[in-house]
Write a protein that holds these residues in place. Sequence first.
Motif, PDB file in Angstrom:
ATOM      1  N   ALA A  40       0.903  -1.291  -0.090  1.00 30.60           N
ATOM      2  CA  ALA A  40      -0.086  -0.075  -0.160  1.00 30.60           C
ATOM      3  C   ALA A  40       0.705   1.425  -0.108  1.00 30.60           C
ATOM      4  O   ALA A  40       0.685   2.351  -0.790  1.00 30.60           O
ATOM      5  N   GLU A  41       1.837   1.329   0.780  1.00 24.61           N
ATOM      6  CA  GLU A  41       2.942   2.446   0.738  1.00 24.61           C
ATOM      7  C   GLU A  41       3.433   2.537  -0.568  1.00 24.61           C
ATOM      8  O   GLU A  41       3.743   3.696  -0.933  1.00 24.61           O
ATOM      9  N   ARG A  42       4.013   1.364  -1.205  1.00 24.55           N
ATOM     10  CA  ARG A  42       4.569   1.522  -2.384  1.00 24.55           C
ATOM     11  C   ARG A  42       3.518   2.224  -3.479  1.00 24.55           C
ATOM     12  O   ARG A  42       3.920   3.096  -4.253  1.00 24.55           O
ATOM     13  N   GLU A  43       2.287   1.705  -3.414  1.00 27.07           N
ATOM     14  CA  GLU A  43       1.240   2.149  -4.413  1.00 27.07           C
ATOM     15  C   GLU A  43       1.155   3.713  -4.102  1.00 27.07           C
ATOM     16  O   GLU A  43       0.827   4.384  -5.046  1.00 27.07           O
ATOM     17  N   ALA A  44       1.109   4.056  -2.822  1.00 28.25           N
ATOM     18  CA  ALA A  44       0.581   5.568  -2.742  1.00 28.25           C
ATOM     19  C   ALA A  44       1.862   6.426  -3.130  1.00 28.25           C
ATOM     20  O   ALA A  44       1.723   7.384  -3.736  1.00 28.25           O
ATOM     21  N   LYS A  45       3.018   5.661  -2.889  1.00 32.54           N
ATOM     22  CA  LYS A  45       4.160   6.541  -3.422  1.00 32.54           C
ATOM     23  C   LYS A  45       4.334   6.978  -4.866  1.00 32.54           C
ATOM     24  O   LYS A  45       4.660   7.774  -5.497  1.00 32.54           O
ATOM     25  N   ALA A  46       3.839   5.662  -5.578  1.00 33.86           N
ATOM     26  CA  ALA A  46       3.725   5.727  -7.042  1.00 33.86           C
ATOM     27  C   ALA A  46       2.881   6.550  -7.569  1.00 33.86           C
ATOM     28  O   ALA A  46       3.105   7.627  -8.412  1.00 33.86           O
ATOM     29  N   ILE A  47       1.474   6.741  -6.909  1.00 29.69           N
ATOM     30  CA  ILE A  47       0.686   7.625  -7.339  1.00 29.69           C
ATOM     31  C   ILE A  47       1.050   9.037  -7.138  1.00 29.69           C
ATOM     32  O   ILE A  47       0.989  10.265  -7.760  1.00 29.69           O
ATOM     33  N   ALA A  48       1.682   9.376  -5.834  1.00 25.53           N
ATOM     34  CA  ALA A  48       2.321  10.627  -5.460  1.00 25.53           C
ATOM     35  C   ALA A  48       3.330  11.087  -6.673  1.00 25.53           C
ATOM     36  O   ALA A  48       3.557  12.262  -7.010  1.00 25.53           O
ATOM     37  N   LYS A  49       4.052  10.271  -6.702  1.00 25.86           N
ATOM     38  CA  LYS A  49       5.163  10.590  -7.795  1.00 25.86           C
ATOM     39  C   LYS A  49       4.648  10.739  -9.391  1.00 25.86           C
ATOM     40  O   LYS A  49       5.154  11.866  -9.785  1.00 25.86           O
ATOM     41  N   ALA A  50       3.592  10.246  -9.591  1.00 23.64           N
ATOM     42  CA  ALA A  50       3.075  10.511 -10.976  1.00 23.64           C
ATOM     43  C   ALA A  50       2.339  11.611 -10.766  1.00 23.64           C
ATOM     44  O   ALA A  50       2.589  12.591 -11.834  1.00 23.64           O
ATOM     45  N   ALA A  51       1.622  12.141  -9.929  1.00 24.88           N
ATOM     46  CA  ALA A  51       1.005  13.301  -9.666  1.00 24.88           C
ATOM     47  C   ALA A  51       2.326  14.717  -9.736  1.00 24.88           C
ATOM     48  O   ALA A  51       2.164  15.518 -10.390  1.00 24.88           O
ATOM     49  N   LEU A  52       3.461  14.366  -8.960  1.00 24.14           N
ATOM     50  CA  LEU A  52       4.389  15.309  -8.955  1.00 24.14           C
ATOM     51  C   LEU A  52       5.093  15.516 -10.272  1.00 24.14           C
ATOM     52  O   LEU A  52       5.144  16.738 -10.774  1.00 24.14           O
ATOM     53  N   LEU A  53       5.345  14.626 -10.894  1.00 21.02           N
ATOM     54  CA  LEU A  53       5.738  14.602 -12.419  1.00 21.02           C
ATOM     55  C   LEU A  53       4.816  15.407 -13.374  1.00 21.02           C
ATOM     56  O   LEU A  53       5.290  16.310 -14.237  1.00 21.02           O
ATOM     57  N   GLU A  54       3.598  15.212 -13.457  1.00 21.25           N
ATOM     58  CA  GLU A  54       2.667  15.719 -14.028  1.00 21.25           C
ATOM     59  C   GLU A  54       2.576  17.283 -13.867  1.00 21.25           C
ATOM     60  O   GLU A  54       2.453  18.219 -14.696  1.00 21.25           O
ATOM     61  N   ARG A  55       2.518  17.525 -12.432  1.00 25.18           N
ATOM     62  CA  ARG A  55       2.641  19.030 -12.102  1.00 25.18           C
ATOM     63  C   ARG A  55       3.899  19.644 -12.484  1.00 25.18           C
ATOM     64  O   ARG A  55       4.189  20.827 -12.984  1.00 25.18           O
ATOM     65  N   LEU A  56       5.191  18.885 -12.630  1.00 28.12           N
ATOM     66  CA  LEU A  56       6.152  19.689 -13.024  1.00 28.12           C
ATOM     67  C   LEU A  56       6.273  19.764 -14.578  1.00 28.12           C
ATOM     68  O   LEU A  56       7.329  20.173 -15.042  1.00 28.12           O
ATOM     69  N   GLY A  57       5.418  18.792 -15.151  1.00 27.11           N
ATOM     70  CA  GLY A  57       5.458  18.717 -16.632  1.00 27.11           C
ATOM     71  C   GLY A  57       6.581  17.913 -17.181  1.00 27.11           C
ATOM     72  O   GLY A  57       7.281  18.089 -18.332  1.00 27.11           O
ATOM     73  N   LEU A  58       6.961  16.770 -16.308  1.00 27.28           N
ATOM     74  CA  LEU A  58       8.070  16.032 -16.879  1.00 27.28           C
ATOM     75  C   LEU A  58       7.660  14.452 -17.002  1.00 27.28           C
ATOM     76  O   LEU A  58       6.699  14.108 -16.242  1.00 27.28           O
ATOM     77  N   THR A  59       8.300  14.097 -17.773  1.00 26.13           N
ATOM     78  CA  THR A  59       8.062  12.551 -18.213  1.00 26.13           C
ATOM     79  C   THR A  59       9.062  11.552 -17.100  1.00 26.13           C
ATOM     80  O   THR A  59       9.939  12.377 -16.523  1.00 26.13           O
ATOM     81  N   GLU A  60       8.716  10.499 -16.816  1.00 30.30           N
ATOM     82  CA  GLU A  60       9.482   9.595 -15.868  1.00 30.30           C
ATOM     83  C   GLU A  60      11.058   9.518 -16.212  1.00 30.30           C
ATOM     84  O   GLU A  60      12.051   9.958 -15.510  1.00 30.30           O
ATOM     85  N   ALA A  61      11.307   9.505 -17.654  1.00 32.50           N
ATOM     86  CA  ALA A  61      12.529   9.444 -18.231  1.00 32.50           C
ATOM     87  C   ALA A  61      13.463  10.940 -18.024  1.00 32.50           C
ATOM     88  O   ALA A  61      14.605  10.590 -17.853  1.00 32.50           O
ATOM     89  N   GLU A  62      12.731  11.794 -18.101  1.00 30.24           N
ATOM     90  CA  GLU A  62      13.160  13.273 -17.848  1.00 30.24           C
ATOM     91  C   GLU A  62      13.606  13.144 -16.518  1.00 30.24           C
ATOM     92  O   GLU A  62      14.731  13.884 -16.130  1.00 30.24           O
ATOM     93  N   ALA A  63      12.822  12.841 -15.292  1.00 34.48           N
ATOM     94  CA  ALA A  63      12.968  12.968 -13.971  1.00 34.48           C
ATOM     95  C   ALA A  63      14.280  12.021 -13.882  1.00 34.48           C
ATOM     96  O   ALA A  63      15.003  12.447 -13.025  1.00 34.48           O
ATOM     97  N   ALA A  64      14.347  11.019 -14.316  1.00 33.70           N
ATOM     98  CA  ALA A  64      15.423  10.168 -14.295  1.00 33.70           C
ATOM     99  C   ALA A  64      16.913  10.592 -14.694  1.00 33.70           C
ATOM    100  O   ALA A  64      17.903  10.590 -13.921  1.00 33.70           O
ATOM    101  N   LEU A  65      16.661  11.344 -15.904  1.00 35.41           N
ATOM    102  CA  LEU A  65      17.746  11.912 -16.511  1.00 35.41           C
ATOM    103  C   LEU A  65      18.372  13.184 -15.320  1.00 35.41           C
ATOM    104  O   LEU A  65      19.703  13.207 -15.237  1.00 35.41           O
ATOM    105  N   LEU A  66      17.421  13.764 -14.781  1.00 38.64           N
ATOM    106  CA  LEU A  66      17.843  14.959 -13.845  1.00 38.64           C
ATOM    107  C   LEU A  66      18.593  14.402 -12.728  1.00 38.64           C
ATOM    108  O   LEU A  66      19.501  14.925 -12.348  1.00 38.64           O
ATOM    109  N   ILE A  67      18.253  13.190 -12.193  1.00 37.80           N
ATOM    110  CA  ILE A  67      18.872  12.820 -11.098  1.00 37.80           C
ATOM    111  C   ILE A  67      20.014  11.858 -11.250  1.00 37.80           C
ATOM    112  O   ILE A  67      20.629  11.396 -10.568  1.00 37.80           O
ATOM    113  N   SER A  68      20.496  11.477 -12.498  1.00 42.80           N
ATOM    114  CA  SER A  68      21.546  10.653 -12.834  1.00 42.80           C
ATOM    115  C   SER A  68      22.621  11.383 -12.860  1.00 42.80           C
ATOM    116  O   SER A  68      23.080  12.451 -12.757  1.00 42.80           O
TER     117      SER A  68
END
Lengths: 68, 221
Positions: A40-68
């Motif tokens: 449940a915690e993992r699922e909640a984190k995944a939902i929060a992550k998707a919401a944050l990415l949408e708010r920032l206008g980033l794809t998951e691949a772009e976010a991964a690039l930022l922190i690489s």
Amino acid sequence: MMTKIYVNINGVETEAKGELLQSILDFQAQAELDRQAQEAEREAKAIAKAALLERLGLTEAEAALLIS
Amino acid sequence: VANADRYRFGYRSSGRFRGFRSGRRYRFRRSLRWHDGAGLAKASGTDLDFEWSTPASGGYVLIGSTTTFSASSSVSIDSLFDSTYTNYKVITAFTCSVNDTNVFIKLRASGSDTSTNYVNPTFRFNTAGSTSEEGSTSSWKIVSAGSTETNSADLTIYNPAASKHTTLTTMGYGSYNPTSNSGYGNFAVGRQKSTTSFDGISIIPSGGTITGTVQIYGLAI
């Protein structure tokens, strides 16, 4: 009807009874509760992550690039 | 010892060594002497070219035999750890009766599981980039296992028989939930904070049963 629980002790399969049976059932019940809470915690984190990415206008691949 | 099993040895009353091969008798030139901890090894391909040498030390020494288990809700093995070895390797492979199963190890003493005082930082990951940290205080988690593929774990347990903290390092792979293609790797470390001298382990799934094998090796120095 309760399913019988079998354990292997020093290579011998035997039906768990009494205290041994109760300890296994208690442990498995708690372990399953913990597992469900972790899922449940993992699922909640995944939902929060998707919401944050949408708010920032980033794809998951772009976010991964930022922190690489 | 290469080729040595082709020879039979015996003592003569004079204390000399003799050997037989294919019905012929060979006499060793040296008198038999006591070589503590040594064995006869073939030194070359030449007949009779034996010399005393110390057997190689170190390595994994299988304790007892492989334990096979089938449809078990718990697998317990006692009388594994003592002062013979300091550290031990546990290799296990199994399938679960159900998916989405976490599998745990508990230490045992005097035939009973110990269910408190565990510290268990665990890191779980998969190829999709999912990572999480989880652990337990009542056991050590070793793998997130599933039903259709083999799940496996390689554990090293340090100082279980000593009256001080026991520690653990492990890595494992579990199919967890093949239908959602979520096989997971697990890295885990652990400490058992009590000073109990442990002599065994139990492998316990969070649900259902497990079927497979486990080998325990003493790490000889």
